[in-house]
Write an enzyme that holds these catalytic residues in place. Structure first.
Site, short mmCIF file in Angstrom:
data_model
loop_
_atom_site.label_atom_id
_atom_site.label_comp_id
_atom_site.label_asym_id
_atom_site.label_seq_id
_atom_site.Cartn_x
_atom_site.Cartn_y
_atom_site.Cartn_z
CE LYS A 130 -0.13 -0.22 5.08
NZ LYS A 130 -1.19 -0.78 6.11
NE ARG A 166 -7.12 0.73 10.86
CZ ARG A 166 -5.84 0.57 10.51
NH1 ARG A 166 -4.80 1.19 10.51
NH2 ARG A 166 -5.39 -0.87 10.26
CG HIS A 206 -3.97 -4.13 11.85
ND1 HIS A 206 -2.70 -4.78 11.28
CD2 HIS A 206 -3.50 -2.74 11.87
CE1 HIS A 206 -1.69 -3.76 11.16
NE2 HIS A 206 -2.30 -2.59 11.48
NE ARG A 238 -2.55 -7.95 7.83
CZ ARG A 238 -3.36 -8.27 8.80
NH1 ARG A 238 -3.87 -9.26 9.18
NH2 ARG A 238 -3.24 -7.52 10.22
CE1 TYR A 280 12.31 31.40 -1.96
CE2 TYR A 280 12.64 29.36 -1.42
CZ TYR A 280 12.54 30.12 -2.23
OH TYR A 280 11.91 29.92 -3.41
CB CYS A 324 14.00 25.50 -1.96
SG CYS A 324 15.47 26.86 -1.44
CG MET A 325 8.50 22.84 -3.97
SD MET A 325 7.11 23.84 -5.04
CE MET A 325 6.51 25.14 -4.17
CG ASP A 326 11.49 22.88 -6.71
OD1 ASP A 326 10.38 21.98 -6.69
OD2 ASP A 326 11.06 24.11 -6.93
C1 LIG Z 1 -0.22 -1.77 7.01
C2 LIG Z 1 -0.86 -2.88 7.32
C3 LIG Z 1 -0.01 -3.90 7.78
C4 LIG Z 1 1.53 -3.94 7.58
O1 LIG Z 1 2.04 -3.40 8.89
P1 LIG Z 1 3.41 -3.29 9.07
O2 LIG Z 1 3.48 -2.80 10.26
O3 LIG Z 1 4.16 -2.20 7.82
O4 LIG Z 1 4.19 -4.62 8.64
C5 LIG Z 1 -0.57 -5.18 8.09
N1 LIG Z 1 -1.92 -5.28 8.11
C6 LIG Z 1 -2.85 -4.42 8.28
C7 LIG Z 1 -4.21 -4.41 8.11
C8 LIG Z 1 -2.24 -2.90 7.56
O5 LIG Z 1 -3.23 -2.01 7.43
#
Ligand SMILES: *Cc1c(COP(=O)(O)O)cnc(C)c1O
Length: 369
Positions: A42, A136, A165, A218, A264, A310-312
């Site tokens: 993600k 959540r 989670h 995960r 700046y 700066c920005m860039d």
């Molecule tokens: C982002 C996320 C993960 C990964 O978590 P890490 O701490 O980066 O390993 C796993 N499960 C869910 C539901 C997440 O949103």
């Protein structure tokens, strides 16, 4: 995007492979050789590039890709046909027909969502999300679970997985995590049929608590070679390799007299004879203004960013003149010297996750072997 700019994030395919292999080894040692690996890609692959990371993760033979949003899933599906993709967050109900067509697995985030989404009677694959303490998304009570099961029983949907989670697995104290698992177990007991893929662990739990592997883990931050928190960095049972290297090249070099104001606001005043290098990277790339004073690597040595970023572009104080075109490392190593995303995080009083996901689209990602 073309590739003219020297400001790039190189993404090591080999390091991703190494990190996945380390986790595989850990689970072999714990007699769970069949644990599936979900690569969490993600947020543009934690800033490392969505498709670049997806490609590397596939080469490392992960079993599933996980993303936060349905749009991210579609971007991956355009390029990669076969790999299963799970959307971890709540998807819009009208995404369901597209998910079926594109073979994307959705998360059931609540009873309400399911009631609305079931107007689509199609063979959709889903994972049920259980809320065991994040507060959540997810089913919060056993009653909700019972209602969800009743609704699903008379549908064409297929429940492939169930997951939760952790909110505090990156702390040394495991009490809360154990309690979350206990709550999760109570939900599992009430399932009429145990789905194929039960999963709970993020990176921290994957590495610290292999006993909670269930059917899959995960991997997010650890896939990128970073520790889930400084607190547990020393406790990790595997050695991870950092995947991203942020580099640029010096575009201008000058020697200043005494008291010349830089950038700046003129907040930095030069001392007589100081050498200042200009780098083509700024806050629009993710080099936040708060990083003034942060050191970068030039010719294997640390050199501080001076003046307002700066920005860039930004300015760096170097001990002697350096050729225009010289490589500068902002995150990564030169020889034995290293600057890490964790160092930036400490300076910015945030976490490495925020540092790497803040690298903007403008930074060119290059997947290297
Ligand atoms: C982002 C996320 C993960 C990964 O978590 P890490 O701490 O980066 O390993 C796993 N499960 C869910 C539901 C997440 O949103």
């Amino acid at each position: 995007m073309t590739g003219f700019r020297p400001t790039v994030l190189s993404v090591s395919k080999q390091a991703i492979q190494h990190n996945v292999e380390q986790v595989r080894m850990l689970y072999r040692q714990h007699h769970q050789p069949n644990v599936k690996i979900f690569a969490v890609v993600k947020a543009n692959g934690y800033g490392h590039g969505l498709l670049e990371v997806a490609e590397a993760a596939l080469a490392a033979q992960v079993d599933y890709l996980a993303v936060a949003t349905f749009d991210e899933a579609l971007s991956i599906r355009e390029k990669f046909e076969k790999i299963p993709i799970l959307v971890l967050g709540a998807s819009p109900v009208h995404a369901v027909p597209v998910a079926v067509e594109k073979e994307i697995t959705l998360t059931v985030p609540s009873l309400k969502w399911l009631e609305a989404a079931l107007i689509h009677q199609m063979p959709l694959k889903v994972h049920l999300k259980i809320d065991t303490g994040m507060n959540r998304i997810g089913l919060k009570t056993i009653d909700e679970l019972e209602e969800v099961q009743a609704l699903l029983q008379h549908s064409k949907w297929y429940v492939e997985g169930v997951f939760t989670h952790f909110s505090r697995a990156d702390e040394k104290d495991r009490t809360w995590t154990d309690q979350q698992v206990e709550r999760f177990e109570a939900f599992l007991q009430r399932l009429t049929k145990r789905p194929e893929i039960v999963h709970v662990s993020n990176s921290a739990a994957t590495l610290l608590y292999p006993e909670y592997g269930y059917d899959a883990v995960r991997l997010g931050i650890s896939l990128y070679g970073l520790s889930p928190s400084p607190e547990i960095a020393e406790l990790l049972p595997v050695s991870l390799q950092k995947v991203g290297m942020l580099e640029t090249e010096i575009v201008a070099m000058k020697r200043l007299g005494a008291d010349e104001p830089l950038s700046y606001g003129g907040k930095y005043l030069s001392k007589e004879g100081e050498w200042i290098a200009t780098l083509p990277i700024g806050y629009a790339d993710g080099l936040k203004r708060g990083l003034t004073g942060q050191e970068v690597l030039v010719d294997g040595k640390r050199a501080p960013i001076v003046g307002t970023i700066c920005m860039d572009q930004c300015l760096v104080l170097v001990p002697e003149t350096v050729k225009v075109g010289t490589k500068v490392t902002l995150i990564g190593h030169q020889g034995q010297t290293e600057v890490t995303a964790d160092e930036w995080a400490e300076k910015m009083q945030t976490i490495n996750y925020e540092i790497c996901t803040s690298l903007s689209q403008r930074v060119h990602r290059i997947l290297v072997e």
